[in-house]
Design a protein around this motif. Sequence first.
Motif, short mmCIF file in Angstrom:
data_model
loop_
_atom_site.label_atom_id
_atom_site.label_comp_id
_atom_site.label_asym_id
_atom_site.label_seq_id
_atom_site.Cartn_x
_atom_site.Cartn_y
_atom_site.Cartn_z
N LYS B 353 0.84 -1.21 0.00
CA LYS B 353 0.00 0.00 0.00
C LYS B 353 0.87 1.26 0.00
O LYS B 353 0.62 2.20 -0.75
N TYR B 355 3.90 1.42 -1.09
CA TYR B 355 4.54 1.50 -2.41
C TYR B 355 3.63 2.23 -3.41
O TYR B 355 4.05 3.15 -4.10
N TYR B 356 2.36 1.80 -3.46
CA TYR B 356 1.46 2.39 -4.45
C TYR B 356 1.13 3.84 -4.14
O TYR B 356 0.87 4.63 -5.04
N GLU B 357 1.18 4.20 -2.86
CA GLU B 357 0.94 5.61 -2.54
C GLU B 357 2.06 6.50 -3.04
O GLU B 357 1.86 7.69 -3.26
N ILE B 359 3.71 6.02 -5.95
CA ILE B 359 3.96 5.98 -7.41
C ILE B 359 3.55 7.29 -8.09
O ILE B 359 2.75 8.01 -7.58
#
Lengths: 359, 359
Positions: B353, B355-357, B359
Motif C-alpha cells: 500500500k 509503495y502504491y501511494e 507511485i
Amino acid sequence: MERREFIKGLGVAAVTAGVLAFEAPAVWAKGEKVMWRMVTSWTPGMPILQTGAERFAKRVAQLTEGRLTIQVFAGGELVPPMGVFDAVSQGTVQCGHSAAYYWAGKSIAAQWFTTIPFGLNAQGINAWFYNGNGLKLWEEVYAPFNLVPRPAGNTGVQMGGWFNKEIKTIDDFKGLKMRMPGLGGKVIAKAGAAVTLLPAGEIYTSLEKGVLDATEWVGPCHDMRMGFQKVAKFYYAPGWHEPGSALELIINKKAYEELSSDLKAAVDAAAAELNITMLSEFEKENAAALAQLKKEGKVQFRTFSKEILTKLKALSDEVIKEQIEKDPIAQKVHKDFTEFKNLLNPWAAISEKEYYEGI
Amino acid sequence: MERREFIKGLGVAAVTAGVLAFEAPAVWAKGEKVMWRMVTSWTPGMPILQTGAERFAKRVAQLTEGRLTIQVFAGGELVPPMGVFDAVSQGTVQCGHSAAYYWAGKSIAAQWFTTIPFGLNAQGINAWFYNGNGLKLWEEVYAPFNLVPRPAGNTGVQMGGWFNKEIKTIDDFKGLKMRMPGLGGKVIAKAGAAVTLLPAGEIYTSLEKGVLDATEWVGPCHDMRMGFQKVAKFYYAPGWHEPGSALELIINKKAYEELSSDLKAAVDAAAAELNITMLSEFEKENAAALAQLKKEGKVQFRTFSKEILTKLKALSDEVIKEQIEKDPIAQKVHKDFTEFKNLLNPWAAISEKEYYEGI
C-alpha cells in the motif's frame, strides 16, 4: 563432478569395455547424468531464501528424473556469500542463487535487476523482466561475465529499518549512525547519515551498545530472526530503498549451453516457479511475523512521512544520476526501466493502488 | 489417442514383432508418449488467455521432450467455452484452462478460487494458494468431480466497467441496465440495478442502442478489443468485484495420476510458470492499452468514490453471507480465505500500500 569430466570418465570406461563399436541410441544420451553445484549468498537453512534455492534444485531433479541434479551449498560452505558471482562466472560451480545488486562492483547496471530506491515492486519488475526488456537487458549485462541470469524470487516490499531515534523530519538523518548498504546507503549519506557497512553478525551488539542508531535488513520474518526487536525501539515502513528486491539464479553460460533443450527448459521453468512461490512465501511469513511482533507489543511501528519520502526520493534521483553518469550501460538500463515504470504507473494507479486503498 | 489405447496398440505391435521376450528397460517406459487434449473457455487466439494456455502446452512438450504433448482447443472448437469443467471431469479431454467461478453451479465454493468482490488481489491469492490453505481447499472442492486444480494465471485487478451514465452515488445503480455476471451482478442487483447476462457477442450493439447502460468485461487490453470505447462514455475503476481473478488449469484426476512423477512435475511447474508470466503480460498489456485509450482521448475515466465502494462492500458482504449459508463447504473456504486476508492486510498496509501511494 563436472559434465565434461563425467563424459571423459564414461568414454574411458566405455572403451575399456569395448562397447563403442555401435552408435549410442538417443535414449543413451538422454540417460547421461549432469551434476551441477550451486552456491548461494544465504546462511545455511535461511528460511525462504536458502530453502527456496533448495526447493529449486529438488524441482529440477524431479523434472529431469535426476538427469540434472544440483547440489546446493549455502554461503561459506564452498565459497563466501559474496563469492557467488565469481564462482559461477569462472565455472568453479555451474550456478548460484543470489541478488544482482551485490555485484555493483562488477557492473553498475546490475543493481537495476534487483531493485533501486523508489523503483518497481515485485509485480512491476516481473512484468519488466518477462514482458518488457528487463530480462533481455540483464542477459546483455551478464554476458561478458559468462553468466545467464533468471529472475528467481522476490522479497516483496522490504521494511525501512530499525531505529533507536524517531525520524520525524529529513534532518533526523543528520549524524544518524545507520547500517545500510548499496544505493539506499548512498541516499541517506546525502541526507547526512553516518553510514556503516557492519557485517551481519555485528549489527545486533552494535545496536545494543549504541554504536549504531539504526539498521535496515529485510522484512519482519528475517528481521525477527536477527532479534532486532530486542535492541531497537522503532520499526519503520516502508522500505523505500528496496520496494521489491528480485533474487537471481545465475548460471555459467557454458554449463547452460551444454544442456539439452529439455534440461534448459527444466532450469528455466523451475526458476519461474521459484520466482512466484518465493514471493508468496515472503508475503505469508512477513505477515505472520508482523502479527507476532504486534502481539508481543514491544516495538513501536512508524511510517516515514510523505514529506520525508519525497525528500528521500529527490536524493535517490541524485544518487541514480551519479551512478548512470559513470556507466553508459547503466544509463541504457535505467532509461528502459524508467520508461516501463512510467508506462505501468497510470495503470497501477487505477488498479492495484485502488485495491490497497480498500483493504 | 488416449494413453491406454496407445499402450494397447503398442502391445499388439510388439507381440507381432516378437520382441516381448525380454523385460523392457526403464528407458523404454520413459519413451512412451502421452498425448493429451486441452479445452479452454477462451476464443481462438484470444491474447494472454488463449495464447497463455498454448504457451503452457508448448512448455510441457519442451520439458518432457514430447513425452507429454497437449493439443489445445479454444472454446467451441471441441466443447463450448462453458463445457470445460464437464469435459475434463468426465475424461472427454484430459485438461482445461478456465476460471473456477464459472462453475458456481457445480460448487458454490469454486468462486473463491477465482475471486470474490473485495477479495484478494493476485499477490494475495497466490500467497493463499501456495503458502496458505488455498490450493489444498481447492483440491478438496474439486476432488468429487475427478479434477485436480492448479493456479495458472491471473488477470490482476480488473476494471469496474463501461457506463453511459455517471455513477455519482450508490443510487445511480437504481434501474441501471448493466451486464454483470457472478457475485458482482448479485451485488449491484441489491443496489437496484437491472442485471442482464447477455452473451459477449451482443454487448457492443446493446450498449450502442441503449438496451444496456453499462457492462463490465476484463481490463483495458481485452475491453478495447471489444470496442467498448466506441459506444460507452465513462470507464470506471476499480474492478471491486474482481480484484485479481485467478485462472485455472484443471486436470482429469485419473489422467494426472497415470502420469509418471516427472511428467506430473512438468505439468505443475509449467502451470506455476504460466501463473506468473500471465499476470506479467496482463500488467504490461493493460498498461499499454490504457495509454492508447488516453491518447485517443475519447473515453472519460472515472473512479468509484470511497462512499460508493464502502456501500458496495456492505452489499457484497450480504451476498457472500447468502452464498455461504447455502453450502457448508463454501462456508469453510470463506472462513479460511478471510482469515488469510486478515493476516495479510496489516502487512500489506505498510508494504505494498505504501509503495502504491508513492507511485
